[in-house]
Design an enzyme around this catalytic site. Structure first.
Site, PDB file in Angstrom:
ATOM      1  N   ALA A 138       0.997  -1.195   0.092  1.00 49.50           N
ATOM      2  CA  ALA A 138       0.027   0.005  -0.061  1.00 49.50           C
ATOM      3  C   ALA A 138       1.010   1.278   0.116  1.00 49.50           C
ATOM      4  O   ALA A 138       2.149   1.449   0.240  1.00 49.50           O
ATOM      5  CB  ALA A 138      -0.983  -0.096   1.293  1.00 49.50           C
ATOM      6  N   SER A 139       0.176   2.107  -0.237  1.00 52.17           N
ATOM      7  CA  SER A 139       0.848   3.634  -0.414  1.00 52.17           C
ATOM      8  C   SER A 139       1.529   4.027   0.533  1.00 52.17           C
ATOM      9  O   SER A 139       2.564   4.996   0.613  1.00 52.17           O
ATOM     10  CB  SER A 139       0.347   4.604  -1.358  1.00 52.17           C
ATOM     11  OG  SER A 139      -1.062   4.876  -0.482  1.00 52.17           O
ATOM     12  N   ARG A 140       1.062   3.932   1.797  1.00 50.94           N
ATOM     13  CA  ARG A 140       1.304   4.336   3.032  1.00 50.94           C
ATOM     14  C   ARG A 140       2.600   3.680   3.616  1.00 50.94           C
ATOM     15  O   ARG A 140       3.434   4.119   4.594  1.00 50.94           O
ATOM     16  CB  ARG A 140       0.429   4.208   4.156  1.00 50.94           C
ATOM     17  CG  ARG A 140      -0.069   2.605   4.472  1.00 50.94           C
ATOM     18  CD  ARG A 140      -1.182   2.857   5.425  1.00 50.94           C
ATOM     19  NE  ARG A 140      -1.851   1.273   5.408  1.00 50.94           N
ATOM     20  CZ  ARG A 140      -2.656   0.630   4.864  1.00 50.94           C
ATOM     21  NH1 ARG A 140      -3.205   1.263   3.762  1.00 50.94           N
ATOM     22  NH2 ARG A 140      -3.096  -0.529   4.925  1.00 50.94           N
ATOM     23  N   TYR A 141       2.965   2.632   3.133  1.00 54.45           N
ATOM     24  CA  TYR A 141       4.283   1.790   3.291  1.00 54.45           C
ATOM     25  C   TYR A 141       5.580   2.111   2.486  1.00 54.45           C
ATOM     26  O   TYR A 141       6.610   1.863   2.805  1.00 54.45           O
ATOM     27  CB  TYR A 141       4.038   0.331   3.257  1.00 54.45           C
ATOM     28  CG  TYR A 141       3.072  -0.055   4.261  1.00 54.45           C
ATOM     29  CD1 TYR A 141       3.097   0.002   5.670  1.00 54.45           C
ATOM     30  CD2 TYR A 141       1.745  -0.744   3.712  1.00 54.45           C
ATOM     31  CE1 TYR A 141       2.070  -0.462   6.591  1.00 54.45           C
ATOM     32  CE2 TYR A 141       0.743  -1.226   4.673  1.00 54.45           C
ATOM     33  CZ  TYR A 141       1.218  -1.085   5.979  1.00 54.45           C
ATOM     34  OH  TYR A 141      -0.153  -1.337   6.920  1.00 54.45           O
ATOM     35  N   THR A 142       5.543   2.584   1.281  1.00 58.19           N
ATOM     36  CA  THR A 142       6.379   2.846   0.398  1.00 58.19           C
ATOM     37  C   THR A 142       6.968   4.356   0.105  1.00 58.19           C
ATOM     38  O   THR A 142       6.002   4.968   0.424  1.00 58.19           O
ATOM     39  CB  THR A 142       5.866   2.245  -1.212  1.00 58.19           C
ATOM     40  OG1 THR A 142       4.768   3.116  -1.554  1.00 58.19           O
ATOM     41  CG2 THR A 142       5.622   0.865  -1.057  1.00 58.19           C
TER      42      THR A 142
END
Length: 749
Positions: A138-142
Site C-alpha cells: 500500500a502507498s502508506r508503506y512505500t
C-alpha cells in the site's frame, strides 16, 4: 362520491418503429444517431485524447500529471517521501481515485521493473511486472522520488519550452507535454486501449534509439535496421530476429516480434533454470501451463517445476527426469507454453491531438520536429530574458554620463511619484530603465559599480547574436539536439537486456522436431484392440498379463518409447499414433482401448497393429480375393502430425491381415477350403501407392477366400516342399493333418 385521484405521468422509455427513442410524456424526441453524436462521441474522444493513447513525449496524461507533481514537490533532487503523500498531491491535477494514481506510480517505479529506464526511484515492495500474483504494498508503506533520468524529462521546462494550461479546477498550471531531450516515446513501453482503437508500443534500447535519431538527422535515407536492430525489454529474454517482419514494423508501425525465455542447464542437479522470460507473460502463467500439460501427459520429461524468485531476481527451476535432453525439452516448452510468445506492435501516437499509426522513421521525424520547436521556444525565452537585461543595462549606461546629475535630480524632486518621470526626462530613458536606476542602492552609485555593470553590455549583445544565429539555422538547431542526445547516451545509456537471435530458421526447424524421451518398452496388443506399453523395470516386477474376459494376446514386441504404430481398420483407414502418447502401464491393467484412444468411427474395428520402427522395410496386405499387396512402410511416413490416413489400402476386397517385415521372407497363406501355399515375398513387386490392389498369390476355387497368412517358421508346417511354389498365383496343396491349422500359432488380431 369520492373523486378519482389523478395518477402521475410515467417517465418510461419508448421506442418507435422509425427508430426514434423518447420518453412517455416527453415533449421532444431524439434520433439514436444524434444521441450517439452528442452523448457518446465526447466520451470516446476524451478516452482517446486524454487517457489511453500516449503523445510524442512518450507519456499519457496520467503519467505526466504524476511526474510533474513530483517535480513541483522538489523530489528531483531531494530525498524520498511517502507514496501516499505523492498520490494526495497528484489529485490536484488528476481528479481520480488514489488507487488509480498509485497504480500509475507502480508502473513507473524502478522496483516494478516495467520500464528499461524507470522514472520513479522507489523504496519498498512495488510488485514485479513478470509476476501476476505478487501484489505491491500500500502507498502508506512505500517511498519514492524522481529518478535521475528525469533531469532530461524536465530540462528547461521553466523556459517556456512547452505550453502550460489550467488544471481541472483552474487553481494551478500543468504542462501539456514534457520537454524530453530524448525520444522517450520509443524508449518507454506503453500500452493503452481507447474507444475503437488501441496503442501498443514496445521499448527500445536508449543508446540505439539516440544513435538512430542522430543518424536520421544527418542522413534521412539512413537504414534504421543498422542502428536499431530490434526492441529491448526490461525483462530481458531473447528476440527471434526476422528481418522481413522487423522492416514491416519499422515502416508501418504494425506487426509482431517473437520473444522467448533465457535458460541454463545445471548438470550437477539435472535441472533447468529460467532466469528471463518474455515481457508479455508472467511466471504464474508459465507454471500453470506447464502443470496443465504435465497432467495431460504431454510433459513427462519434467519431474517438478517451481518458482525460486528471490531478491536476486527471477528464477524458475525445472527438475528433469533421467535421460532427458534439456535442449530438446526447452524447444518443446517454447512450442507449447508462453516461454515463447509474441509482442504485437501498434505504434499509435497522438500528434497534435490526432491519433496516428506510424513507423519508426516517421515517429523519429515527428519527435525531431517537436523537439526542434521546444528548443526554439527555449531560445526565444533566453533571448527575451537577455534583451530585458540589456535594456536595463543600457539605461544604467546613460547614468554613467553624469552620476551627480542623477543624484541631484532625485534629491531636488519634491514628490516621490515624480522621481521616475524626472529621470526619464533628464536622461532620455523609458519607465522600466528609470525604475531600475531608481532602485539602485545608495552604496552602488559609484563609478566602479556602474562600469562593471555596463561592461556586460557587449557580452550580452554577443550572446544574443549567438542565440539568434542558432534560432535562424536549421543545421545549428539540429546540432543542439544531437549534442543533447549524445549527452543522454553517455550518461544514461546501457547495454541491451534482450539478446537478439539471428538464426531463427534453424531454431524453428529444431522446434518442429518432437521431443520424446527414449527408453525401452514392451508393447502388448490384445485381439480386441487393447494396447499396453510397459517399461523394462515394470515388466520385471509384474506377473501375468491381464486381459478382458474373452480376450487374449495378439502379439507383443520389444521396442522404444519413440516408436510409432499404425492401426489398420476395416474402413480402409490407418490411424497413426506415437507410443509416447500412451501412458506407461502395468501387467495388471487392461491398457488403452485403441478405437477410443484414436477416435475411430462408430463400429470401426481394428484389423492389424503394426510398429513402424524407422520406417524401413514394407507391409504386406492379404486380401480375401487371394491377392497380396507389398507397400513400402515409408509410404505411411508423414512430415506433419497427421493422425488419420484415408485410403490406407485397397478397398476392392476385404483385408484379412497386414504384416510388417524388415526383409524378404517366406510366407504361408491359407484358403478357407483347407489349402495352403508357400511363397517368398521377393516374388512380389513393390508398389508406391498405398491403395494398390496387389498381386494374385492364391488361385481360389468358387466360394473360397484367403483366410490367413503367417511366416513359415511360425506356421508349424513340416513338409515345406509340398506347399512351396515357384510361380504365383498358385492353387496350393491340401493341408495334411501334421501341417493342419490346429498346430499353428497365430499372432493375427
Amino acid at each position: 362520491m369520492a373523486r378519482k385521484k389523478k395518477e402521475p405521468e410515467l417517465n418510461r422509455k419508448k421506442v418507435n418503429t422509425d427508430g426514434v427513442v423518447g420518453l412517455v410524456g416527453a415533449t421532444t424526441e431524439q434520433p439514436i444517431t444524434e444521441t450517439l453524436e452528442t452523448n457518446y462521441m465526447p466520451y470516446a474522444m476524451s478516452v482517446i485524447v486524454s487517457r489511453a493513447i500516449p503523445e510524442i513525449d512518450g507519456f499519457k496524461p496520467s503519467h505526466r500529471k504524476l511526474l510533474y507533481t513530483m517535480y513541483k514537490m522538489g523530489l528531483l533532487n531531494g530525498g524520498r517521501t511517502k507514496s501516499a503523500n505523492i498520490v494526495g498531491q497528484t489529485m490536484q491535477l488528476n481528479p481520480h481515485g488514489d488507487s488509480a494514481i498509485y497504480e500509475t506510480m507502480v508502473r513507473l517505479a524502478r522496483g516494478n521493473e516495467t520500464l528499461l529506464h524507470p522514472f520513479v526511484d522507489s523504496k519498498g515492495n512495488f510488485g514485479k511486472v513478470y509476476s501476476r500474483d505478487m501484489a505491491y504494498a500500500a502507498s502508506r508503506y512505500t517511498e519514492a522520488k524522481l529518478d535521475s533520468i528525469c533531469t532530461e524529462i524536465f530540462k528547461d521546462i521553466d523556459s517556456d519550452t512547452v505550453d502550460m494550461v489550467d488544471n481541472y479546477d483552474a487553481t494551478m498550471k500543468e504542462p501539456t507535454l514534457l520537454p524530453t531531450t530524448f525520444p522517450n516515446v520509443l524508449v518507454s513501453a506503453n500500452q493503452g486501449i481507447a474507444v475503437g482503437m488501441a496503442s501498443n508500443i514496445c521499448s527500445f534500447n536508449l543508446r540505439e534509439v539516440c544513435q538512430t535519431a542522430i543518424a536520421l538527422m544527418k542522413d534521412p535515407e539512413h537504414d534504421i535496421l543498422q542502428t536499431l536492430p530490434g526492441p529491448d525489454f526490461s525483462t530481458g529474454g531473447q528476440l527471434l530476429f526476422d528481418e522481413a517482419a522487423t522492416r514491416e514494423i519499422y515502416s508501418t508501425g504494425r506487426g509482431s516480434f517473437k520473444l522467448r525465455a533465457k535458460w541454463q542447464y545445471v548438470k550437477s542437479g539435472n535441472l533447468i533454470e529460467i532466469t528471463e522470460i518474455p515481457y508479455t507473460t508472467a511466471t504464474e502463467i508459465i507454471i500453470d501451463k506447464v502443470s496443465e500439460l504435465n497432467k495431460a501427459g504431454k510433459l513427462k520429461e519434467i519431474a517438478d517445476m517451481r518458482d525460486e524468485t528471490d531478491l536476486g531476481g527471477l528464477k524458475l527451476t525445472i527438475d528433469l527426469r533421467r535421460g532427458v535432453d534439456p535442449e530438446q525439452l526447452m524447444q518443446k516448452l517454447y512450442r507449447l507454453t508462453p516461454l515463447q510468445d509474441t509482442f504485437p506492435c501498434n505504434f499509435n501516437i497522438l500528434i497534435a491531438g490526432m491519433p496516428r499509426v506510424m513507423g519508426i522513421g516517421e515517429i523519429l521525424e515527428e519527435w525531431t520536429a517537436w523537439r526542434t520547436e521546444c528548443i526554439k521556444r527555449r531560445l526565444f525565452h533566453q533571448i527575451g530574458k537577455k534583451e530585458d537585461r540589456l535594456h536595463l543595462l543600457k539605461g544604467l549606461e546613460r547614468i554613467l554620463l553624469d552620476i551627480d546629475k542623477a543624484i541631484a535630480t532625485i534629491r531636488e524632486t519634491e514628490q516621490d511619484s515624480e522621481v521616475i518621470p524626472n529621470l526619464m526626462i533628464e536622461f532620455g530613458i523609458d519607465e522600466i530603465q528609470a525604475n531600475f536606476v531608481a532602485e539602485i542602492k545608495l552604496r552602488n552609485i559609484n563609478k566602479e559599480y556602474i562600469l562593471k555593470q555596463t561592461r556586460a553590455i557587449s557580452e550580452l549583445e554577443e550572446e544574443i547574436d549567438r542565440l539568434r544565429g542558432i534560432l535562424n539555422s536549421q543545421k545549428k538547431l539540429q546540432n543542439v539536439i544531437i549534442k543533447e542526445l549524445e549527452y543522454v547516451m553517455d550518461k544514461f545509456g546501457q547495454d541491451r537486456k534482450t539478446e537478439i537471435i539471428y538464426h531463427v530458421a534453424e531454431i524453428e526447424e529444431q522446434a518442429e522436431e518432437e521431443v520424446i524421451p527414449d527408453y525401452p518398452v514392451t508393447v502388448f496388443v490384445s485381439r480386441e484392440g487393447y494396447l499396453k506399453k510397459i517399461t523394462a523395470q515394470s515388466l520385471r516386477m509384474s506377473g501375468e498379463q491381464k486381459f478382458k474376459e474373452g480376450d487374449s494376446l495378439a502379439f507383443s514386441k520389444v521396442t522404444t518409447n519413440r516408436d510409432e504404430l499404425l492401426v489398420f481398420t476395416d474402413k480402409f483407414q490407418c490411424y497413426k499414433a506415437k507410443l509416447s502418447d500412451f501412458e506407461d502401464g502395468k501387467a495388471s491393467q487392461l491398457g488403452d482401448y485403441l478405437p477410443q484412444k484414436l477416435g475411430m468411427e462408430p463400429e470401426e474395428k481394428v484389423i492389424q497393429v503394426v510398429l513402424t520402427g524407422d520406417y524401413k522395410g514394407f507391409i504386406l496386405f492379404f486380401f480375401e480375393n487371394g491377392k497380396v499387396a507389398r507397400v513400402p512402410l515409408s509410404a505411411y511416413e508423414t512430415k506433419t502430425n497427421r493422425r488419420k490416413l484415408t485410403g490406407a489400402y485397397s478397398d476392392k476386397s476385404v483385408l484379412v491381415k497386414a504384416m510388417a517385415l524388415d526383409a524378404d521372407a517366406q510366407i504361408a497363406v491359407y484358403s478357407s477350403d483347407g489349402r495352403a501355399a508357400i511363397f517368398t515375398t521377393a516374388q512380389l513387386l513393390p508398389k508406391t501407392t498405398r491403395n494398390t490392389q496387389g498381386v494374385a498369390v492364391l488361385t481360389l476355387k468358387k466360394k473360397a477366400v484367403l483366410s490367413d497368412a503367417i511366416l513359415v517358421e511360425e506356421s508349424g508346417i513340416t513338409n515345406l516342399s509340398r506347399y512351396r511354389t515357384k510361380t504365383i498365383p498358385s492353387a496350393g496343396a491340401l493341408l495334411k493333418s501334421e501341417d493342419s491349422a490346429e498346430k499353428q500359432q497365430s499372432f493375427a488380431l
